[in-house]
Design an enzyme around this catalytic site. Structure first.
Site, PDB file in Angstrom:
ATOM      1  N   ASP A 189       0.800  -1.238  -0.060  1.00 28.01           N
ATOM      2  CA  ASP A 189      -0.026  -0.135   0.106  1.00 28.01           C
ATOM      3  C   ASP A 189       0.830   1.218  -0.043  1.00 28.01           C
ATOM      4  O   ASP A 189       0.252   2.355  -0.180  1.00 28.01           O
ATOM      5  CB  ASP A 189      -1.155  -0.131   1.253  1.00 28.01           C
ATOM      6  N   CYS A 225      -2.044   3.440   6.347  1.00 26.69           N
ATOM      7  CA  CYS A 225      -1.660   2.362   7.193  1.00 26.69           C
ATOM      8  C   CYS A 225      -2.510   2.825   8.763  1.00 26.69           C
ATOM      9  O   CYS A 225      -2.814   2.095   9.527  1.00 26.69           O
ATOM     10  CB  CYS A 225      -0.244   2.959   7.894  1.00 26.69           C
TER      11      CYS A 225
END
Length: 366
Positions: free
Chosen positions: A234, A359
């Site tokens: 990501d 995150c």
């Protein structure tokens, strides 16, 4: 965005009051993959989960600053959708004051802010949403996270969401999907003795397919041992639509390093690969900011615009201080999310801790 600039309402706020309890979550059989789907982040959410930074032994003198980052981000997202923030019981009142009434804070022991990795990923089945507990182990036992390791079980129980325990160890930031059967992963964060000892790529690929209901798994090499996550996908490649990805790329003219080489390897893979529908990928470069202009610092600072978060009605993008690069990243994402607000957010303390907006957030699909 200046500090305190958001004054959120309960944006369609479907708070947990009606769903949180101490009841045991229903059990499920072992993964089969039948009728299971791992949805894309741009699909409608019920809520966003976040976690309150808890430990001064992790953050030292930066704890108050990173808490401010998290509170600001939570308030910003709560303008668009319900936000539920997990906080240790003794810290819950302070977290609530910092986040304001637009965010629901619930008492649940946590170690740190990385909700993307510690909260279960959610898949959809005929009977509704199922939480997949990925057996979080502190990114391969790099850090002690005894409380975070229990979040999957505890949160799903309190939300009365069925829990499915994955047959492998992973984190939510290691998994990127288009919602149409394609999964992107880095081998460095999965085919790794610190998570899945003795398991080959082929074994893990079969387990990912069965557990998440995906059809096509595309592997990038990633980077081993240079950050706590072993290079989550990501921060590297993200879907903005089926068949369309943005790729984190180095600032023009920057010296080659592990991260730029990882990006180029990912580009080569994407050039040759096809998604689950057999379509080739459109790859769009998303350059990093000028290292000389970013306002944050630190050896673990993550300056990747790819670590954005898609919420109901908005996309939250890190703001690093290089105005030209910040505006370029926001403009590129606006091209693909024309019907959503693009919201730049200051996250220097979160980024200094080795992560970003994605995150720190975890979506629950509607």
């Amino acid at each position: 965005m200046s500090r305190g600039s958001f004054s959120p309402t309960l944006a369609g706020s479907q708070l947990l009051a009606a769903t949180v309890s101490e009841a045991e979550s229903p059990s499920l059989p072992e993964p089969t993959g039948a009728g299971r789907r791992f949805g894309a982040e741009w699909e409608p959410h019920t809520r966003t989960f976040m976690s309150w930074p808890a430990r001064d032994d992790v953050w030292d003198d930066y704890l108050d600053d990173v808490r401010w980052n998290i509170a600001e981000l939570a308030r910003a997202i709560a303008y668009y959708e319900a936000v539920v923030l997990l906080a240790r019981p003794e810290q819950a009142d302070a977290a609530q004051r910092a986040c304001g009434s637009g965010v629901q804070v619930i008492s649940l022991p946590v170690d740190d802010l990385w909700a993307r990795d510690t909260v279960p990923v959610f898949v959809q089945e005929t009977g509704g949403v199922v939480g997949v507990d990925l057996n979080f182990n502190g990114w391969g036992a790099k850090q002690p996270h005894g409380e975070d390791a229990l979040i999957g079980r505890e949160l799903l129980s309190r939300c009365r969401i069925p829990r499915l325990r994955a047959p492998f160890v992973a984190e939510g930031g290691a998994l990127e999907t288009d919602g149409a059967g394609t999964l992107l992963v880095t081998a460095s964060s999965l085919v790794n003795e610190n998570r899945n000892p003795g398991k080959s790529r082929e074994v893990l690929q079969a387990e990912l397919r069965d557990t998440l209901g995906v059809e096509q798994v595309i592997w990038f090499d990633g980077v081993r041992g240079e950050d706590v996550t072993d290079a989550h996908v990501d921060c590297l490649v993200r879907f903005v639509a089926p068949g369309v990805v943005v790729l984190d790329t180095a600032f023009p003219g920057a010296a080659a390093d592990s991260w730029s080489r990882s990006s180029e390897q990912a580009r080569r893979v994407l050039t040759e690969a096809a998604d689950a529908r057999g379509h080739r990928f459109e790859v769009i470069d998303l350059p990093r900011p000028d290292p000389a202009l970013i306002t944050g610092d630190g050896a673990h600072f993550v300056a990747s615009y790819a670590n954005f978060y898609i919420a109901n009605g908005a996309v939250f993008v890190p703001r690093f201080g290089d105005r030209k690069a910040d505006e370029r990243a926001c403009g590129m994402l606006k091209e693909h999310f024309a019907d959503r607000d693009i919201v730049p957010v200051y996250i220097d303390e979160i980024a200094a801790g080795g992560g970003g907006i994605h995150c720190a957030t975890h979506d629950q699909p509607a």
